[in-house]
Design an enzyme around this catalytic site. Structure first.
Site, PDB file in Angstrom:
ATOM      1  CB  CYS A  32      16.076   9.328 -71.484  1.00  0.00           C
ATOM      2  SG  CYS A  32      15.892   9.681 -69.742  1.00  0.00           S
ATOM      3  CG  HIS A  64      16.896   5.326 -71.705  1.00  0.00           C
ATOM      4  ND1 HIS A  64      17.935   5.862 -70.975  1.00  0.00           N
ATOM      5  CD2 HIS A  64      15.750   5.786 -71.130  1.00  0.00           C
ATOM      6  CE1 HIS A  64      17.433   6.617 -70.007  1.00  0.00           C
ATOM      7  NE2 HIS A  64      16.117   6.587 -70.077  1.00  0.00           N
ATOM      8  CG  ASN A 115      16.849   7.168 -66.381  1.00  0.00           C
ATOM      9  OD1 ASN A 115      17.792   7.503 -67.095  1.00  0.00           O
ATOM     10  ND2 ASN A 115      15.599   7.455 -66.687  1.00  0.00           N
TER      11      ASN A 115
HETATM   12  N1  ACO Z   1       7.910   3.712 -53.399  1.00  0.00           N
HETATM   13  C1  ACO Z   1       6.718   3.207 -53.038  1.00  0.00           C
HETATM   14  N2  ACO Z   1       5.572   3.551 -53.653  1.00  0.00           N
HETATM   15  C2  ACO Z   1       5.673   4.447 -54.658  1.00  0.00           C
HETATM   16  C3  ACO Z   1       6.880   5.007 -55.064  1.00  0.00           C
HETATM   17  C4  ACO Z   1       8.047   4.612 -54.392  1.00  0.00           C
HETATM   18  N3  ACO Z   1       9.255   5.079 -54.704  1.00  0.00           N
HETATM   19  N4  ACO Z   1       6.653   5.856 -56.098  1.00  0.00           N
HETATM   20  C5  ACO Z   1       5.334   5.835 -56.324  1.00  0.00           C
HETATM   21  N5  ACO Z   1       4.726   4.979 -55.456  1.00  0.00           N
HETATM   22  C6  ACO Z   1       3.305   4.652 -55.346  1.00  0.00           C
HETATM   23  C7  ACO Z   1       2.421   5.707 -55.940  1.00  0.00           C
HETATM   24  O1  ACO Z   1       2.180   6.757 -55.002  1.00  0.00           O
HETATM   25  C8  ACO Z   1       1.181   4.915 -56.251  1.00  0.00           C
HETATM   26  O2  ACO Z   1       0.438   4.754 -55.071  1.00  0.00           O
HETATM   27  P1  ACO Z   1      -1.171   4.828 -55.092  1.00  0.00           P
HETATM   28  O3  ACO Z   1      -1.586   3.676 -55.982  1.00  0.00           O
HETATM   29  O4  ACO Z   1      -1.520   4.673 -53.677  1.00  0.00           O
HETATM   30  O5  ACO Z   1      -1.496   6.166 -55.676  1.00  0.00           O
HETATM   31  C9  ACO Z   1       1.721   3.548 -56.643  1.00  0.00           C
HETATM   32  O6  ACO Z   1       3.051   3.487 -56.125  1.00  0.00           O
HETATM   33  C10 ACO Z   1       1.781   3.340 -58.147  1.00  0.00           C
HETATM   34  O7  ACO Z   1       2.354   4.495 -58.749  1.00  0.00           O
HETATM   35  P2  ACO Z   1       2.586   4.590 -60.301  1.00  0.00           P
HETATM   36  O8  ACO Z   1       3.240   5.880 -60.619  1.00  0.00           O
HETATM   37  O9  ACO Z   1       1.314   4.249 -60.999  1.00  0.00           O
HETATM   38  O10 ACO Z   1       3.624   3.379 -60.481  1.00  0.00           O
HETATM   39  P3  ACO Z   1       4.174   2.756 -61.780  1.00  0.00           P
HETATM   40  O11 ACO Z   1       3.971   1.309 -61.764  1.00  0.00           O
HETATM   41  O12 ACO Z   1       3.748   3.524 -63.004  1.00  0.00           O
HETATM   42  O13 ACO Z   1       5.752   2.991 -61.624  1.00  0.00           O
HETATM   43  C11 ACO Z   1       7.435   4.498 -62.480  1.00  0.00           C
HETATM   44  C12 ACO Z   1       6.262   4.317 -61.496  1.00  0.00           C
HETATM   45  C13 ACO Z   1       8.528   3.546 -62.056  1.00  0.00           C
HETATM   46  C14 ACO Z   1       7.910   5.934 -62.396  1.00  0.00           C
HETATM   47  C15 ACO Z   1       6.959   4.164 -63.908  1.00  0.00           C
HETATM   48  O14 ACO Z   1       5.753   4.835 -64.164  1.00  0.00           O
HETATM   49  C16 ACO Z   1       7.954   4.542 -64.967  1.00  0.00           C
HETATM   50  O15 ACO Z   1       8.968   3.890 -65.133  1.00  0.00           O
HETATM   51  N6  ACO Z   1       7.663   5.565 -65.808  1.00  0.00           N
HETATM   52  C17 ACO Z   1       8.440   5.913 -66.977  1.00  0.00           C
HETATM   53  C18 ACO Z   1       9.778   6.526 -66.629  1.00  0.00           C
HETATM   54  C19 ACO Z   1      10.504   6.875 -67.925  1.00  0.00           C
HETATM   55  O16 ACO Z   1      10.731   6.038 -68.770  1.00  0.00           O
HETATM   56  N7  ACO Z   1      10.841   8.152 -68.118  1.00  0.00           N
HETATM   57  C20 ACO Z   1      11.449   8.561 -69.358  1.00  0.00           C
HETATM   58  C21 ACO Z   1      12.907   8.677 -69.236  1.00  0.00           C
HETATM   59  S1  ACO Z   1      13.398   9.799 -67.974  1.00  0.00           S
HETATM   60  C22 ACO Z   1      14.005  11.243 -68.760  1.00  0.00           C
HETATM   61  O17 ACO Z   1      13.796  11.458 -69.922  1.00  0.00           O
HETATM   62  C23 ACO Z   1      14.756  12.287 -67.906  1.00  0.00           C
END
Ligand code: ACO
Length: 333
Positions: A118, A258, A288
């Protein structure tokens, strides 16, 4: 002694997203998710998908570069170099840059790809900048493009809601004045590599029945761990470039972040002390697009920019990689 003979500036920008719109409600039918979860956790409402047989990232790159050439009235034969930031190249080799050069008739250009996930566009932009600053090249094209749908498992809810396909391109030339790329900071930390990666298909785990069974050809991400690193590092590095250049929040015209998660962007803006009116967001439309997000954002908001505006570009991505770049916009629309 500085080897900088010239300042590099962005003299044009153009983006491309495929026509097919994959909405949150459509994803609700594919996996166990809801529009409400996706919007509140990420800010994404829809993303674009490149459909059809034998359509790789070069298709995105060709479309955005053709638009850029037309818009800037540039003859493809005058391009010296094409750099493509992508983690979804058409093939490991030849480079996607090479394929794009051939398709647009940039017959005198050479090209190569850069892999920094990214942060790829920022890494590629600073690389291109060196060739302009040293005076060796006059026209350098930098493209950030990814067909993320090619490495996404649409049976698994965690990642399929986050990513989309798209790309953008900029033309870099010598600046006639003080506008252009002023400064940048780039960082990487390989100790975070296991948290966000594509495990299969490289020399470590070449494609096999086993890697397919393990779903190693799909993106792997430990979302909440990556989130913590992203928030801290993107905010830190944006604040750092402001301090390094004595910029107050009033001096910053726009933050071009980003687009991975609106919550990461909000935290970065808060640390910089800039209000929402200065934060450029299009995550709701495209999700993204990895290396595509920053040039797509420049393209979407180009009409807002005035010559001399101070823009801070910032990214965080797999690797880990992260960076910020300070530029003074170089033209009025
Ligand atoms: N729909 C519904 N529920 C979901 C989904 C979904 N699509 N995805 C995950 N959940 C659930 C999980 O299973 C979890 O359930 P549980 O509590 O029963 O275990 C709950 O939601 C919370 O999951 P988390 O992963 O803790 O959710 P979070 O608030 O962290 O959001 C996300 C997830 C959006 C992926 C976030 O962590 C994020 O944005 N991370 C960083 C992404 C990023 O910046 N990446 C770098 C760039 S990408 C690259 O370089 C290619």
């Amino acid at each position: 002694m500085s080897s900088k003979k010239y300042k590099a500036c962005i003299s044009g920008v153009h983006g491309y997203v495929p026509d097919y719109v994959l909405t949150n409600s459509e994803l609700e039918k594919l996996v166990d998710t809801t529009d409400e979860w996706i919007v509140t956790r990420t800010g994404i409402k829809e993303r674009r998908i490149l459909k059809g047989e034998l359509q790789g990232t070069s298709v995105l790159g060709v479309r955005c570069l053709e638009g850029l050439l037309e818009k800037t009235n540039t003859n493809p034969k005058d391009i010296d170099l094409i750099i493509v930031a992508t983690v979804t190249p058409d093939m490991f080799f030849p480079s996607t840059a090479n394929l794009i050069a051939d398709k647009v008739g940039a017959s005198k250009a050479y090209g190569f790809d850069i892999s920094a996930a990214c942060s790829g566009f920022l890494f590629a932009l600073t690389t291109g900048c060196q060739f302009i600053e040293s005076g060796t090249h006059k026209k350098v094209v930098v493209i950030g493009a990814d067909k993320m749908s090619s490495i996404i498992d649409y049976d698994e809810r965690k990642n399929c809601v986050l990513f989309g396909d798209g790309g953008g391109s900029v033309l870099l030339e010598r600046s006639n004045d003080d506008t252009g790329i002023q400064d940048y900071i780039l960082r990487s930390d390989g100790s975070g590599s296991d948290m966000l990666c594509l495990r299969g298909g490289g020399s470590l785990r070449p494609a096999s029945i086993e890697t397919i069974k393990n779903k190693d050809h799909y993106i792997y991400q430990e979302g909440s761990s990556v989130f913590k690193f992203a928030v801290t590092n993107m905010a830190d590095i944006s604040e750092e470039i402001m301090k390094k250049n004595n910029l107050s929040s009033d001096d910053v015209s726009y933050l071009v972040p980003h687009q991975a998660n609106k919550r990461i962007i909000d935290a970065t803006a808060k640390r910089m002390g800039v209000g929402p009116e200065k934060v450029l967001l299009n995550i709701e439309k495209y999700g993204n697009t990895t290396a595509g997000t920053i040039p797509l954002c420049l393209w979407d908001f180009e009409k807002k920019f005035k010559k001399g505006d101070n823009l801070i570009l910032a990214a965080f991505g797999g690797g880990f990689t992260w960076g910020s770049l300070y530029l003074k916009w170089s033209y009025n629309n």
